[in-house]
Design an enzyme around this catalytic site. Sequence first.
Site, mmCIF file in Angstrom:
data_model
loop_
_atom_site.group_PDB
_atom_site.id
_atom_site.type_symbol
_atom_site.label_atom_id
_atom_site.label_comp_id
_atom_site.label_asym_id
_atom_site.label_seq_id
_atom_site.Cartn_x
_atom_site.Cartn_y
_atom_site.Cartn_z
ATOM 1 C CG ASP A 1 -1.962 1.097 1.143
ATOM 2 O OD1 ASP A 1 -2.989 0.859 0.489
ATOM 3 O OD2 ASP A 1 -1.731 2.177 1.710
ATOM 4 C CD GLU B 1 -4.359 3.916 -1.947
ATOM 5 O OE1 GLU B 1 -4.672 3.996 -0.757
ATOM 6 O OE2 GLU B 1 -5.159 4.185 -2.857
#
Length: 184
Positions: free
Chosen positions: A61, A104
């Site tokens: 992440d 993301e």
Amino acid sequence: MLWSILDITIQKEMQEKLEIQATTDYLTELYNRRYFTCRLEEEVSKIKCYKNTTSSLMIFDLDKFKQINDALGHLMGDFVLKEFANILKKNLRKTDIAARIGGEEFAMILANTDIVNASILANRIKENVSNQIINIDGKSVNVTVSIGLTALSYDDINSDCTFARADDALYTAKANGRNRVEQK
């Protein structure tokens, strides 16, 4: 005798393009979540068949990515995603699978890789990301990444169990200050 010749080159090319579109994230050119999930399920099944096989799963992440989009715009955000994908691609072996699984969030299956070697790779990727300054249109950004890591287990009922464990490790990395690797 009657011969019929039909050129199917265009049909084959179209079929290949459709297959790529169905399995690939258009922005990063990594695999998409659907394809990744199928491959993870296959890898978990392989672990169940061959108990001595070891494989690992990493979930990534990009830290505080929303702030990049909000402060520098979506063009910079997209560029950051592409640059991160390129780092993953540079660290892939032919047997590994990397995917963009969300905005993301990214993931990687490391076939035939134990947790020790997966941790070495995870830390190398983390360092590559944090040492890179990304420039676009006169704007610069330094990005960090949090990584959750787990070994696939014979005891995993299915890929959801493995994914949940890696996801839990990811949230531990974020809770412990980000820009780190945690494993469960």
